[in-house]
Write an enzyme that holds these catalytic residues in place. Structure first.
Site, PDB file in Angstrom:
ATOM      1  N   GLY A  42     -57.152  61.069  10.221  1.00 32.72           N
ATOM      2  CA  GLY A  42     -57.277  61.855   8.515  1.00 32.72           C
ATOM      3  C   GLY A  42     -58.147  62.750   9.193  1.00 32.72           C
ATOM      4  N   GLU A  97     -65.634  61.129   8.619  1.00 30.53           N
ATOM      5  CA  GLU A  97     -64.244  60.232   8.566  1.00 30.53           C
ATOM      6  C   GLU A  97     -63.764  61.558   7.083  1.00 30.53           C
ATOM      7  OE1 GLU A  97     -61.911  58.657   9.025  1.00 30.53           O
ATOM      8  OE2 GLU A  97     -62.782  56.110   8.668  1.00 30.53           O
ATOM      9  N   ASP A  98     -62.245  61.600   6.777  1.00 28.96           N
ATOM     10  CA  ASP A  98     -61.353  61.379   5.610  1.00 28.96           C
ATOM     11  C   ASP A  98     -62.399  60.509   4.478  1.00 28.96           C
ATOM     12  OD1 ASP A  98     -60.745  59.142   6.955  1.00 28.96           O
ATOM     13  OD2 ASP A  98     -58.434  60.288   6.250  1.00 28.96           O
ATOM     14  N   ASP A 101     -62.735  53.337   2.160  1.00 27.93           N
ATOM     15  CA  ASP A 101     -62.154  52.657   1.361  1.00 27.93           C
ATOM     16  C   ASP A 101     -62.502  51.602   1.229  1.00 27.93           C
ATOM     17  OD1 ASP A 101     -59.499  52.061  -0.567  1.00 27.93           O
ATOM     18  OD2 ASP A 101     -58.263  51.563   1.085  1.00 27.93           O
ATOM     19  N   THR A 102     -61.776  50.750   2.316  1.00 24.52           N
ATOM     20  CA  THR A 102     -62.703  49.042   1.899  1.00 24.52           C
ATOM     21  C   THR A 102     -64.015  48.843   2.951  1.00 24.52           C
ATOM     22  OG1 THR A 102     -61.087  48.454   4.161  1.00 24.52           O
ATOM     23  CG2 THR A 102     -60.714  47.503   2.060  1.00 24.52           C
ATOM     24  N   GLY A 103     -64.460  50.222   4.025  1.00 25.46           N
ATOM     25  CA  GLY A 103     -65.276  50.066   4.913  1.00 25.46           C
ATOM     26  C   GLY A 103     -65.041  49.489   5.646  1.00 25.46           C
ATOM     27  N   THR A 105     -62.933  49.675   8.765  1.00 22.95           N
ATOM     28  CA  THR A 105     -62.444  50.645   9.697  1.00 22.95           C
ATOM     29  C   THR A 105     -64.245  51.146  10.139  1.00 22.95           C
ATOM     30  OG1 THR A 105     -60.796  51.728   8.598  1.00 22.95           O
ATOM     31  CG2 THR A 105     -61.815  53.018  10.116  1.00 22.95           C
ATOM     32  N   LEU A 106     -64.698  51.360   9.342  1.00 22.24           N
ATOM     33  CA  LEU A 106     -66.608  51.453   9.677  1.00 22.24           C
ATOM     34  C   LEU A 106     -67.019  51.028  10.083  1.00 22.24           C
ATOM     35  CD1 LEU A 106     -67.599  54.489  10.218  1.00 22.24           C
ATOM     36  CD2 LEU A 106     -65.718  54.874   8.569  1.00 22.24           C
ATOM     37  N   LYS A 130     -64.433  55.628  -1.869  1.00 25.17           N
ATOM     38  CA  LYS A 130     -63.558  54.439  -2.905  1.00 25.17           C
ATOM     39  C   LYS A 130     -65.147  54.051  -3.446  1.00 25.17           C
ATOM     40  CE  LYS A 130     -58.887  55.414  -2.084  1.00 25.17           C
ATOM     41  NZ  LYS A 130     -57.938  54.674  -1.772  1.00 25.17           N
ATOM     42  N   PHE A 151     -54.666  57.082  -4.853  1.00 26.93           N
ATOM     43  CA  PHE A 151     -54.039  57.482  -3.183  1.00 26.93           C
ATOM     44  C   PHE A 151     -53.678  58.466  -2.869  1.00 26.93           C
ATOM     45  CE2 PHE A 151     -51.557  57.707   1.151  1.00 26.93           C
ATOM     46  CZ  PHE A 151     -51.992  56.509   1.762  1.00 26.93           C
ATOM     47  N   ASP A 158     -53.047  61.797   4.993  1.00 25.87           N
ATOM     48  CA  ASP A 158     -51.065  61.621   4.853  1.00 25.87           C
ATOM     49  C   ASP A 158     -50.932  60.231   3.663  1.00 25.87           C
ATOM     50  OD1 ASP A 158     -52.483  59.098   6.912  1.00 25.87           O
ATOM     51  OD2 ASP A 158     -50.300  59.226   6.870  1.00 25.87           O
ATOM     52  N   ARG A 164     -50.290  66.260   4.843  1.00 26.28           N
ATOM     53  CA  ARG A 164     -51.922  66.440   6.086  1.00 26.28           C
ATOM     54  C   ARG A 164     -51.917  67.725   5.802  1.00 26.28           C
ATOM     55  NH1 ARG A 164     -53.678  61.890   9.073  1.00 26.28           N
ATOM     56  NH2 ARG A 164     -51.605  60.543  10.204  1.00 26.28           N
TER      57      ARG A 164
HETATM   58  P1  IMP Z   1     -61.004  51.118   5.231  1.00 25.93           P
HETATM   59  O1  IMP Z   1     -61.368  51.550   6.955  1.00 25.93           O
HETATM   60  O2  IMP Z   1     -60.227  50.506   3.992  1.00 25.93           O
HETATM   61  O3  IMP Z   1     -62.049  51.968   4.702  1.00 25.93           O
HETATM   62  O4  IMP Z   1     -60.041  52.435   5.514  1.00 25.93           O
HETATM   63  C1  IMP Z   1     -60.146  53.731   5.831  1.00 25.93           C
HETATM   64  C2  IMP Z   1     -59.132  54.836   6.441  1.00 25.93           C
HETATM   65  O5  IMP Z   1     -57.808  53.938   6.119  1.00 25.93           O
HETATM   66  C3  IMP Z   1     -59.305  56.146   6.484  1.00 25.93           C
HETATM   67  O6  IMP Z   1     -59.783  56.717   7.074  1.00 25.93           O
HETATM   68  C4  IMP Z   1     -57.796  56.335   6.132  1.00 25.93           C
HETATM   69  O7  IMP Z   1     -57.149  56.204   7.307  1.00 25.93           O
HETATM   70  C5  IMP Z   1     -57.082  55.251   4.786  1.00 25.93           C
HETATM   71  N1  IMP Z   1     -57.095  55.583   3.587  1.00 25.93           N
HETATM   72  C6  IMP Z   1     -58.098  54.898   3.282  1.00 25.93           C
HETATM   73  N2  IMP Z   1     -57.680  55.098   1.354  1.00 25.93           N
HETATM   74  C7  IMP Z   1     -56.913  56.402   1.468  1.00 25.93           C
HETATM   75  C8  IMP Z   1     -55.958  57.662   1.228  1.00 25.93           C
HETATM   76  O8  IMP Z   1     -56.443  56.999  -0.532  1.00 25.93           O
HETATM   77  N3  IMP Z   1     -55.288  58.355   1.367  1.00 25.93           N
HETATM   78  C9  IMP Z   1     -54.914  58.288   2.468  1.00 25.93           C
HETATM   79  N4  IMP Z   1     -55.473  57.179   3.590  1.00 25.93           N
HETATM   80  C10 IMP Z   1     -57.164  56.336   3.048  1.00 25.93           C
END
Ligand code: IMP
Length: 177
Positions: A42, A97-98, A101-103, A105-106, A130, A151, A158, A164
C-alpha cells in the site's frame, strides 16, 4: 460496470502535505542519512513521493506485510516478509505506511524491527490514520492526514488489489451499474 468513488483528498492536497512531512523529517535529521522502510504494497506510491521530497541522503528498503487478503477488516494475523538488501542496524529508519487503522500491522512490525535490526532511530511516517478504529496504541511521528472511519482507496491503497493507480484518495461506495 463502474465504481462509485467520492474524492476525500485531492492529488494537490496530498502532494502539498508530503512536502510538509519532508520538511518536518529534514528538520529532525538534518543531512543525516535516512532509510525509508516501505511497507508493501500500500505505501509504495507515498514512499516514492516522500523520497523525492526528502532528497539526499536517503535510501529505500522494502518489507511486505500480509494481513488483509481481499477483505476490508484486519484478520489480526500479520505475516512479515523482509526484502532488505543490507542490515538496518545503527541506521536512521523511518517506516513508511499508507494507513494506520487498528494498529495491528504496526505493532508487529515495530516489535520485529526493534528485536531483529536494532536501528539507531526508528520512526513512523503514515499518510493516513483512522484514530477511531485503534486497538493498539501507535505513535505516528509524521502523519499526513487524520480521517474518519471510511474505507478509502487510491494513491497506493486498494480494494481487492484494485484502484491503487488513482492519484487521489477516495471513499469506495461500491459498484454502480
Ligand atoms: P491495521 O493493521 O488494522 O492498522 O491495518 C493496516 C493495513 O490495513 C493498512 O496498511 C492497509 O493495507 C489496510 N487498510 C486499513 N484501512 C484501509 C482502508 O481504508 N483502505 C485500504 N486499506 C486499508
Amino acid at each position: 460496470m463502474s465504481a462509485q468513488i467520492d474524492v476525500m483528498l485531492s492529488e494537490d492536497q496530498i502532494q502539498e502535505r508530503i512536502k510538509g512531512l519532508a520538511s518536518e523529517i529534514r528538520k529532525d535529521f538534518g543531512n543525516e542519512e535516512i532509510i525509508l522502510l516501505c511497507i508493501l504494497k500500500g505505501s509504495y506510491i507515498f514512499c516514492a513521493d516522500l523520497m523525492r521530497a526528502l532528497g539526499s541522503p536517503c535510501q529505500v528498503e522494502f518489507l511486505r506485510a500480509e494481513s488483509y487478503g481481499d477483505a476490508t477488516e484486519t484478520s489480526g494475523e500479520v505475516k512479515l516478509h523482509y526484502h532488505f538488501t543490507k542490515s538496518l542496524a545503527g541506521k536512521n529508519v523511518i517506516l513508511v505506511e499508507d494507513i494506520v487503522d487498528t494498529g495491528t500491522t504496526l505493532k508487529f512490525i515495530m516489535e520485529s524491527m526493534k528485536n531483529k535490526e536494532q536501528p539507531k532511530t526508528l520512526k513512523l511516517a503514515s499518510l493516513l490514520s483512522k484514530p477511531s478504529r485503534r486497538v493498539h496504541e501507535t505513535q505516528i511521528d509524521y502523519l499526513g492526514f487524520e480521517i474518519e472511519d471510511k474505507f478509502v482507496i487510491g494513491y497506493g491503497l486498494d480494494y481487492a488489489q484494485n484502484y491503487r493507480e488513482l492519484p487521489y484518495i477516495g471513499v469506495y461506495q461500491g459498484d454502480a451499474n
